[in-house]
Every structure is written in C-alpha cells, then in structure tokens.
Design a protein around this motif. Structure first.
Motif, PDB file in Angstrom:
ATOM      1  N   THR A  17      41.432  30.413  29.465  1.00 63.72           N
ATOM      2  CA  THR A  17      40.448  29.392  29.114  1.00 63.72           C
ATOM      3  C   THR A  17      39.304  29.431  30.105  1.00 63.72           C
ATOM      4  O   THR A  17      39.497  29.683  31.291  1.00 63.72           O
ATOM      5  N   LEU A  18      38.085  29.142  29.608  1.00 67.38           N
ATOM      6  CA  LEU A  18      36.882  29.108  30.437  1.00 67.38           C
ATOM      7  C   LEU A  18      36.256  27.734  30.323  1.00 67.38           C
ATOM      8  O   LEU A  18      36.144  27.177  29.225  1.00 67.38           O
ATOM      9  N   THR A  19      35.850  27.142  31.449  1.00 69.70           N
ATOM     10  CA  THR A  19      35.242  25.822  31.430  1.00 69.70           C
ATOM     11  C   THR A  19      34.211  25.728  32.542  1.00 69.70           C
ATOM     12  O   THR A  19      34.345  26.346  33.592  1.00 69.70           O
ATOM     13  N   GLN A  84      40.265  29.330  40.242  1.00 72.37           N
ATOM     14  CA  GLN A  84      40.617  29.549  41.647  1.00 72.37           C
ATOM     15  C   GLN A  84      41.680  28.558  42.109  1.00 72.37           C
ATOM     16  O   GLN A  84      42.577  28.919  42.863  1.00 72.37           O
ATOM     17  N   LYS A  85      41.577  27.294  41.632  1.00 74.56           N
ATOM     18  CA  LYS A  85      42.570  26.292  42.005  1.00 74.56           C
ATOM     19  C   LYS A  85      43.941  26.659  41.454  1.00 74.56           C
ATOM     20  O   LYS A  85      44.964  26.563  42.157  1.00 74.56           O
ATOM     21  N   LYS A  86      43.988  27.113  40.198  1.00 73.75           N
ATOM     22  CA  LYS A  86      45.267  27.529  39.629  1.00 73.75           C
ATOM     23  C   LYS A  86      45.831  28.715  40.388  1.00 73.75           C
ATOM     24  O   LYS A  86      47.033  28.813  40.616  1.00 73.75           O
ATOM     25  N   MET A  87      44.944  29.645  40.779  1.00 78.16           N
ATOM     26  CA  MET A  87      45.397  30.811  41.534  1.00 78.16           C
ATOM     27  C   MET A  87      45.933  30.403  42.898  1.00 78.16           C
ATOM     28  O   MET A  87      46.950  30.931  43.370  1.00 78.16           O
ATOM     29  N   ALA A  88      45.270  29.429  43.547  1.00 72.14           N
ATOM     30  CA  ALA A  88      45.730  28.963  44.855  1.00 72.14           C
ATOM     31  C   ALA A  88      47.089  28.274  44.740  1.00 72.14           C
ATOM     32  O   ALA A  88      47.992  28.508  45.553  1.00 72.14           O
ATOM     33  N   MET A 173      62.787  34.368  36.690  1.00 69.81           N
ATOM     34  CA  MET A 173      61.646  33.526  36.990  1.00 69.81           C
ATOM     35  C   MET A 173      60.471  34.360  37.501  1.00 69.81           C
ATOM     36  O   MET A 173      59.300  34.060  37.218  1.00 69.81           O
ATOM     37  N   LEU A 174      60.751  35.423  38.245  1.00 67.62           N
ATOM     38  CA  LEU A 174      59.681  36.289  38.736  1.00 67.62           C
ATOM     39  C   LEU A 174      58.957  36.982  37.586  1.00 67.62           C
ATOM     40  O   LEU A 174      57.767  37.288  37.688  1.00 67.62           O
ATOM     41  N   ASP A 175      59.662  37.259  36.489  1.00 70.63           N
ATOM     42  CA  ASP A 175      58.996  37.805  35.310  1.00 70.63           C
ATOM     43  C   ASP A 175      57.947  36.821  34.785  1.00 70.63           C
ATOM     44  O   ASP A 175      56.829  37.213  34.427  1.00 70.63           O
ATOM     45  N   LYS A 176      58.295  35.520  34.748  1.00 70.04           N
ATOM     46  CA  LYS A 176      57.332  34.511  34.297  1.00 70.04           C
ATOM     47  C   LYS A 176      56.166  34.406  35.275  1.00 70.04           C
ATOM     48  O   LYS A 176      55.008  34.261  34.870  1.00 70.04           O
ATOM     49  N   MET A 177      56.472  34.484  36.564  1.00 69.61           N
ATOM     50  CA  MET A 177      55.412  34.435  37.564  1.00 69.61           C
ATOM     51  C   MET A 177      54.458  35.619  37.410  1.00 69.61           C
ATOM     52  O   MET A 177      53.241  35.486  37.568  1.00 69.61           O
ATOM     53  N   TYR A 178      55.005  36.776  37.089  1.00 70.49           N
ATOM     54  CA  TYR A 178      54.161  37.960  36.896  1.00 70.49           C
ATOM     55  C   TYR A 178      53.214  37.752  35.713  1.00 70.49           C
ATOM     56  O   TYR A 178      52.027  38.088  35.779  1.00 70.49           O
ATOM     57  N   ASP A 179      53.756  37.195  34.612  1.00 71.32           N
ATOM     58  CA  ASP A 179      52.918  36.957  33.433  1.00 71.32           C
ATOM     59  C   ASP A 179      51.830  35.920  33.727  1.00 71.32           C
ATOM     60  O   ASP A 179      50.690  36.057  33.275  1.00 71.32           O
ATOM     61  N   LEU A 180      52.187  34.872  34.483  1.00 68.89           N
ATOM     62  CA  LEU A 180      51.177  33.868  34.858  1.00 68.89           C
ATOM     63  C   LEU A 180      50.079  34.497  35.707  1.00 68.89           C
ATOM     64  O   LEU A 180      48.890  34.237  35.497  1.00 68.89           O
ATOM     65  N   ASN A 181      50.463  35.319  36.648  1.00 66.38           N
ATOM     66  CA  ASN A 181      49.478  35.980  37.506  1.00 66.38           C
ATOM     67  C   ASN A 181      48.555  36.875  36.685  1.00 66.38           C
ATOM     68  O   ASN A 181      47.353  36.951  36.936  1.00 66.38           O
ATOM     69  N   LEU A 182      49.121  37.553  35.681  1.00 63.94           N
ATOM     70  CA  LEU A 182      48.316  38.411  34.825  1.00 63.94           C
ATOM     71  C   LEU A 182      47.293  37.590  34.039  1.00 63.94           C
ATOM     72  O   LEU A 182      46.142  38.007  33.867  1.00 63.94           O
ATOM     73  N   MET A 183      47.715  36.401  33.575  1.00 65.84           N
ATOM     74  CA  MET A 183      46.785  35.547  32.833  1.00 65.84           C
ATOM     75  C   MET A 183      45.664  35.052  33.747  1.00 65.84           C
ATOM     76  O   MET A 183      44.495  35.035  33.354  1.00 65.84           O
ATOM     77  N   TYR A 184      46.013  34.652  34.999  1.00 65.86           N
ATOM     78  CA  TYR A 184      44.985  34.221  35.941  1.00 65.86           C
ATOM     79  C   TYR A 184      44.016  35.364  36.231  1.00 65.86           C
ATOM     80  O   TYR A 184      42.800  35.162  36.348  1.00 65.86           O
ATOM     81  N   PHE A 185      44.530  36.567  36.364  1.00 68.74           N
ATOM     82  CA  PHE A 185      43.693  37.741  36.627  1.00 68.74           C
ATOM     83  C   PHE A 185      42.700  37.951  35.480  1.00 68.74           C
ATOM     84  O   PHE A 185      41.508  38.203  35.705  1.00 68.74           O
ATOM     85  N   LYS A 186      43.177  37.842  34.239  1.00 68.34           N
ATOM     86  CA  LYS A 186      42.307  38.027  33.086  1.00 68.34           C
ATOM     87  C   LYS A 186      41.263  36.902  33.016  1.00 68.34           C
ATOM     88  O   LYS A 186      40.096  37.155  32.724  1.00 68.34           O
ATOM     89  N   ALA A 250      44.670  38.250  43.067  1.00 68.09           N
ATOM     90  CA  ALA A 250      45.577  38.240  41.912  1.00 68.09           C
ATOM     91  C   ALA A 250      46.081  39.648  41.611  1.00 68.09           C
ATOM     92  O   ALA A 250      47.253  39.848  41.276  1.00 68.09           O
ATOM     93  N   MET A 251      45.190  40.633  41.733  1.00 68.48           N
ATOM     94  CA  MET A 251      45.589  42.011  41.480  1.00 68.48           C
ATOM     95  C   MET A 251      46.629  42.478  42.495  1.00 68.48           C
ATOM     96  O   MET A 251      47.589  43.178  42.150  1.00 68.48           O
ATOM     97  N   GLN A 252      46.477  42.061  43.766  1.00 67.21           N
ATOM     98  CA  GLN A 252      47.426  42.457  44.795  1.00 67.21           C
ATOM     99  C   GLN A 252      48.743  41.702  44.677  1.00 67.21           C
ATOM    100  O   GLN A 252      49.780  42.196  45.122  1.00 67.21           O
ATOM    101  N   THR A 253      48.688  40.508  44.097  1.00 65.44           N
ATOM    102  CA  THR A 253      49.905  39.708  43.968  1.00 65.44           C
ATOM    103  C   THR A 253      50.892  40.345  42.996  1.00 65.44           C
ATOM    104  O   THR A 253      52.115  40.228  43.183  1.00 65.44           O
ATOM    105  N   ALA A 254      50.382  41.016  41.966  1.00 65.02           N
ATOM    106  CA  ALA A 254      51.265  41.589  40.940  1.00 65.02           C
ATOM    107  C   ALA A 254      52.295  42.548  41.535  1.00 65.02           C
ATOM    108  O   ALA A 254      53.511  42.379  41.313  1.00 65.02           O
ATOM    109  N   PRO A 255      51.897  43.584  42.298  1.00 63.84           N
ATOM    110  CA  PRO A 255      52.926  44.466  42.868  1.00 63.84           C
ATOM    111  C   PRO A 255      53.817  43.765  43.879  1.00 63.84           C
ATOM    112  O   PRO A 255      54.985  44.138  44.040  1.00 63.84           O
ATOM    113  N   GLN A 256      53.294  42.718  44.551  1.00 63.02           N
ATOM    114  CA  GLN A 256      54.129  41.986  45.497  1.00 63.02           C
ATOM    115  C   GLN A 256      55.261  41.270  44.768  1.00 63.02           C
ATOM    116  O   GLN A 256      56.407  41.240  45.243  1.00 63.02           O
TER     117      GLN A 256
END
Length: 390
Positions: A17-19, A84-88, A173-186, A250-256
């Motif tokens: 989403t964009l706002t 940025q807030k969601k990413m933080a 749960m880490l699988d869900k975290m990975y998907d969330l991070n991917l959405m934030y990245f996009k 966000a890009m670096q978080t994915a492999p972590q």
C-alpha cells in the motif's frame, strides 16, 4: 519467538500500500529549511529495478506519482514514513526473536547426552587391587551405571523434544517473517519509483520553466520561486535516498532471516538424529556390553595377573625411553629459539614501518582536507552570487 510479533505482523502479507498521510506513533519534528543555492547537474544514478512489480503495481506507482506535491513540506517529511515505521517495527521484532533463541542450550543438552553415555564406560581401576575389588560385583556395578545413565538420558531427551517442537514452530514463523520483509521491500521500492518519477517531472518541466521565467524577467521574486522549488526538490530527493537506505536494510534482512531459520532447522535435525539413532544405538550396545561382560569374566580372572605384569614391564620400558629422550632433547635446546628472535626482530621492524607510513598518510590527508575546505569555501561564495540559469 512466535509471541514476539504483534497481531498486525502475524497476519499473512498482503498487497503493498502507498499513502501520503501515514499514521505515525512518534511524529517527527519539522526539518529546518535548507539553504537555497543552485546545484550543478549530476550524473543520473542507476535506474531502480522494477522487475519484481506486477503490471498492476506499476500502474499503482504511476497513479501515486501524480498525487505527490513536492511543494508540500509536510508531505515530503512524511513521504514513505509509514513503510519505514513498519520496517523499523519489523526489525525490532526480528531482533528480539534472535535474542530469545538459545541454541547453545540445545547444544549443551546434546553434550549432556554424550557425557551420560560416556559415564557408563568409566575407566576401570588398574592393578591387582582393582582386580580383586571388582571381581564378583563387576556385573552389578555395570548394571547400576546403566540404570543411572538411562534415567538421566531419558530426562535430557524429554527436554530436547520440547526444544525441538519450539524450534519447528519458530522455523514456520520465520517463513512468515520472510514474506513480510519481502512485502516491505516491494512497498519501499514502489515509494522510491513513484518519488523518482515525480521528481524528474518537476525538474524537467516546472523547475526549468521557473528558471527561464526568472532569467526573462530578472525579478527577485521569480528567482526566489525557482530557488524555493529547487530546494524542495533537493529535500524530496534526500527523502527518497533515506527510503533507499531502508530498502537496502530490508534486502539484507532477507538472507539473515534464512540464516537464522537454517540454524534452527539444523538443530531440529540434530535433535532428531540424537533421539532416533544415538539413544537406541547406545541402549543396544549396552545390552551387548553386559552380555560380553558375563562371558568374559572367567577369562579375565585367569589372565589378569599375567596381563598386568606384562603391561607393567612395557609401561616402565616406555616411560624410561620417553623420559630419557625428553631429557636429552631439552638439554640440547637453547634458552631462546632463533626463530623466536627472528620473529621478534621482524615484528619490531614492521611496527616502525607502519608507524612511519601512518604518520605520512596523516600529514597528506590533513593537507588534502585543508585544500578541499578552501575550494569548498570559494565555490560556496561563488554560488551564493548566482541565480539559476536555464
């Protein structure tokens, strides 16, 4: 770890989403107005890869870019702040989850299993006295050790199974975290693309028109209008750069996330191997050991004294050989080895060389810094006297 993510983060990732009006729990203070000076044209940066976006998302970026108003200071300040807030918040949750993981405890439990298994195979007391002390009660002693080790191993296995279940839940749960991070990245990518598109439009059309008007009329208010728009564009460009930094995080978080997940899966597999292979194998070997001990006791009694005598003679001869050789070797050795002296001398020379080089580089850098500050001072004075040119 599964308890550390809030309700919003535990939901399956949806559409980005964009706002332009994000809701921020901690509102940022307005930034001070920048110095209004004309900036030279810079080489265009490499284009951002948008191949990960669908056609619908690309259209969303195009539509969103038309809503951006670079003259609105509040909009510039809050642009992309929601993402940025969601990413933080996500980074804090991910960090907390890693902190709560104590894979060392699992390793300690597995090590405890090994200790318990080895305790059954304790070194027997040597010599004639040891032989007569053990004698008839050797089998009973082995059985007592086996029963004690088995009870301790069963307790440890129960604890390992609990850790195994927790690690399996954490991996999911880490699988869900990975998907969330991917959405934030996009989502961050879409903000950056929309911002860059709008910025290019303003600079190529609006700003050039204002600069041309200022040169044509020569009026101060027209020149100031061009300066104001350039300043707003510069602020917006810095905001886009900040979003790009967040996107890189966000890009670096994915492999972590994947590394943490792989570590947990590895521990799950290790626990599984311990439970289904190591423990049953140990128990079967203990049964065989008890049987062998029963059949070998009589033979052992007959051969113990002879073997002890032979062993004693061999050990004394070996000890004599070892001690004699060590004494001869030590007597021929100098107080300080020549290699030690050479290494010390080389290290000292290298230390002097590095100190001299560091001092030389420091003088050179200070001279370069002083020259650069003078150049910047002259450039600033020159630019402050100029007005934007078409």
């Amino acid at each position: 770890m599964s308890d550390l993510l809030n309700n919003d983060q535990m939901q399956a990732p949806g559409v980005p989403t964009l706002t332009l009006t994000p809701t921020m729990s901690d509102a940022a203070a307005p930034a001070p107005a920048p110095t209004l000076v004309a900036t030279p044209e810079e080489k265009a940066p490499a284009a951002l890869d948008d191949s990960m976006l669908s056609d619908e998302e690309k259209r969303m970026v195009d539509n969103f870019s038309q809503q951006i108003n670079v003259r609105d200071s509040s909009m510039i300040l809050q642009y992309g702040a929601g993402a940025q807030k969601k990413m933080a918040d996500f980074s804090e949750s991910a960090l907390a989850s890693v902190r709560t993981q104590d894979l060392g405890e699992v390793g300690d439990l597995i090590s405890s299993v090994v200790v318990e298994l080895r305790s059954f195979d304790a070194t027997e007391e040597k010599g004639v006295f040891g032989f007569f002390k053990k004698g008839a009660n050797k089998i009973e002693s082995m059985r007592a050790k086996y029963d004690k080790a088995e009870a301790n191993v069963d307790k440890i296995v129960g604890a390992l199974q609990g850790h195994q279940m927790k690690l399996m839940k954490d991996a999911a749960m880490l699988d869900k975290m990975y998907d969330l991070n991917l959405m934030y990245f996009k989502e961050l990518t879409m903000y950056i693309l929309a911002g860059k598109k709008k910025l290019a439009e303003v600079r190529d059309v609006e700003l050039k028109e204002l600069v041309a008007k200022a040169h044509a009329t020569g009026r101060a208010e027209d020149a100031q209008a061009a300066q104001d728009l350039e300043a707003m564009c510069t602020r917006f460009e810095k905001k886009i750069s900040d979003l790009d930094l967040t996107r890189t995080i966000a890009m670096q978080t994915a492999p972590q996330i994947r590394l943490v997940q792989n570590n947990e899966v590895t521990m799950v597999e290790k626990i599984q191997t311990t439970i289904v292979n190591t423990i049953p194998l140990w128990k079967s070997q203990m049964v065989l050991a008890l049987g062998i001990a029963n059949s070998a006791e009589a033979v052992r009694a007959q051969n113990a004294v002879t073997n002890m005598t032979n062993d004693l003679l061999k050990k004394n001869a070996e000890m004599l050989h070892t001690s004699t050789v060590e004494v001869a070797r030590e007597s021929e050795r100098g107080i300080v080895d020549i290699e030690t002296l050479k290494n010390t001398n080389e290290t000292l020379i290298r230390t002097f060389d590095e100190v001299i080089q560091i001092q030389k580089e420091g003088r050179q850098k200070r001279a370069e810094a002083e020259a650069e500050m003078r150049r910047m001072e002259a450039d600033l004075k020159q630019k402050m006297l100029e007005i934007p040119r078409a």
